[in-house]
Design an enzyme around this catalytic site. Structure first.
Site, short mmCIF file in Angstrom:
data_model
loop_
_atom_site.label_atom_id
_atom_site.label_comp_id
_atom_site.label_asym_id
_atom_site.label_seq_id
_atom_site.Cartn_x
_atom_site.Cartn_y
_atom_site.Cartn_z
N LYS A 20 -11.43 5.80 0.35
CA LYS A 20 -11.64 5.79 1.82
C LYS A 20 -10.47 6.29 2.49
O LYS A 20 -10.86 6.94 3.55
CB LYS A 20 -10.55 4.69 2.14
CG LYS A 20 -10.66 3.17 1.36
CD LYS A 20 -9.61 2.11 1.01
CE LYS A 20 -8.57 1.56 0.28
NZ LYS A 20 -8.30 1.74 -0.45
N ARG A 95 -3.49 -4.57 3.15
CA ARG A 95 -3.48 -4.58 1.80
C ARG A 95 -3.24 -6.15 0.86
O ARG A 95 -3.39 -6.97 -0.33
CB ARG A 95 -2.90 -3.89 1.04
CG ARG A 95 -3.77 -2.88 0.07
CD ARG A 95 -2.58 -1.59 -0.49
NE ARG A 95 -3.13 -1.30 -1.40
CZ ARG A 95 -3.19 0.44 -1.45
NH1 ARG A 95 -3.36 0.98 -0.59
NH2 ARG A 95 -3.60 0.61 -2.40
N ARG A 134 -9.52 12.39 -10.99
CA ARG A 134 -8.83 12.66 -9.84
C ARG A 134 -7.24 14.15 -9.64
O ARG A 134 -6.43 13.12 -10.44
CB ARG A 134 -8.70 11.19 -9.03
CG ARG A 134 -8.28 11.53 -7.44
CD ARG A 134 -7.80 10.76 -6.24
NE ARG A 134 -7.35 9.61 -6.78
CZ ARG A 134 -6.86 8.87 -5.98
NH1 ARG A 134 -8.06 8.41 -4.76
NH2 ARG A 134 -5.92 7.54 -5.88
N ARG A 163 -1.96 12.53 -9.53
CA ARG A 163 -0.49 11.12 -9.12
C ARG A 163 -0.77 10.35 -10.12
O ARG A 163 -1.27 9.59 -11.05
CB ARG A 163 -1.50 10.32 -8.43
CG ARG A 163 -1.45 10.79 -6.80
CD ARG A 163 -2.43 10.06 -5.49
NE ARG A 163 -2.50 8.52 -5.83
CZ ARG A 163 -2.39 7.67 -4.58
NH1 ARG A 163 -3.44 8.06 -4.29
NH2 ARG A 163 -2.70 6.22 -5.38
N ARG A 174 -3.69 -1.35 -10.47
CA ARG A 174 -4.25 -0.77 -9.36
C ARG A 174 -4.77 -1.99 -9.07
O ARG A 174 -5.51 -2.92 -8.14
CB ARG A 174 -4.23 0.31 -8.75
CG ARG A 174 -2.69 0.90 -8.79
CD ARG A 174 -2.90 2.16 -8.53
NE ARG A 174 -3.47 2.67 -7.73
CZ ARG A 174 -4.34 4.36 -7.71
NH1 ARG A 174 -4.26 4.98 -8.38
NH2 ARG A 174 -4.71 4.22 -6.65
P1 AMP Z 1 -2.92 4.40 -1.58
O1 AMP Z 1 -2.86 6.05 -1.64
O2 AMP Z 1 -3.20 4.21 -0.82
O3 AMP Z 1 -4.07 4.00 -3.94
O4 AMP Z 1 -1.61 3.64 -2.55
C1 AMP Z 1 -0.55 4.47 -2.39
C2 AMP Z 1 0.36 3.15 -3.60
O5 AMP Z 1 1.04 2.92 -1.64
C3 AMP Z 1 -0.20 1.84 -3.50
O6 AMP Z 1 -1.25 1.78 -4.93
C4 AMP Z 1 1.19 0.72 -3.58
O7 AMP Z 1 1.83 0.83 -4.24
C5 AMP Z 1 1.84 1.03 -1.67
N1 AMP Z 1 1.48 0.88 -0.83
C6 AMP Z 1 0.00 1.49 0.38
N2 AMP Z 1 -0.14 1.29 0.93
C7 AMP Z 1 0.24 -0.15 0.69
C8 AMP Z 1 0.17 -1.26 1.32
N3 AMP Z 1 -0.69 -1.95 2.22
N4 AMP Z 1 0.66 -2.81 1.52
C9 AMP Z 1 1.40 -2.11 -0.20
N5 AMP Z 1 1.48 -1.43 -1.35
C10 AMP Z 1 1.00 -0.34 -0.49
#
Ligand code: AMP
Length: 218
Positions: A20, A95, A134, A163, A174
């Protein structure tokens, strides 16, 4: 804030590792509108040690979601920002069902439509493979495959790191969180009359970009 007549709000849904972020960057450049990634905004807050970052850190490290009210605050700020007058790509911002409801209310009150919801589809074994190999740039968050921690980012000169939530336990969590809390959002949009366009997100980055643009009628 004056909203442009051709404003486009696009929501990107899909499991972690579906690409994404990579596609959001390309789409934002192609459509000339900003990309808002809640994960990037949260990681920046963690790095800066703000109260938001302190609250979010342990949840993020374990692969859990941060609370809906925190995300709704981020959404509100993003949509109200001057860059968003022509629209926005919302990458990973929706989410949970309460977040989808909150976004709908915000857009209704601003008189702005939700133009498209794109669902990135990648088989689970491919996601695990992608996430476990990654690296991301600590500076600009660009993801890289086939690189080592400590390498240099060609884009900004930053350092590549793994990460914390790409470690195997957090990845498993996740993916489970995605199935439990995010997958129901797809059905929520469908029952609320918002078409969800499924994108085959396997293959080369260019091939996926072409599919995404086609799905948006570009
Ligand atoms: P991402 O970089 O999109 O994979 O997000 C990393 C982490 O940020 C996720 O695993 C959540 O802990 C938090 N996070 C990001 N976006 C959201 C969201 N819309 N709702 C809740 N937690 C989020």
């Amino acid at each position: 804030m004056a909203v442009a007549a051709d404003s486009q709000i696009v929501v990107l849904l899909g499991p972690p590792g579906a690409g994404k972020g990579t596609q959001a960057q390309r789409l934002a450049a192609n459509l000339g509108i900003p990309q808002f990634a809640s994960g990037d905004i949260l990681r920046a807050a963690v790095k800066a040690g703000t109260p938001l970052g302190v609250k979010a850190k342990s949840l993020m490290d374990s692969g859990a979601l941060v609370p809906d009210d925190v995300i709704l605050g981020i959404m509100k700020e993003a949509l109200a920002s001057p860059q968003a007058t022509r629209g926005a790509i919302l990458d990973g911002v929706v989410r949970t069902v309460p977040q989808a409801e909150g976004l709908e209310q915000m857009l209704d009150s601003l008189g702005r439509p939700l133009n498209a919801v794109l669902l990135f589809d990648v088989p689970e074994e491919e996601l695990v493979k992608r996430l476990s190999s990654r690296m991301v740039c600590e500076g600009c968050q660009t993801p890289f495959m086939g690189r080592e921690p400590g390498d240099t980012c060609e884009k900004c000169g930053g350092t590549l790191v793994r990460r914390k939530d790409d470690e195997p336990d957090a990845v498993r969590n996740r993916l489970a969180v995605y199935k439990r809390q995010t997958a129901p959002v797809i059905e929520w949009y469908r029952t609320h009359g918002v078409p969800v366009r499924q994108i085959d997100a396997t293959g080369t980055v260019d091939a996926v970009t072409a599919r995404v643009l086609r799905a948006l009628g570009k």
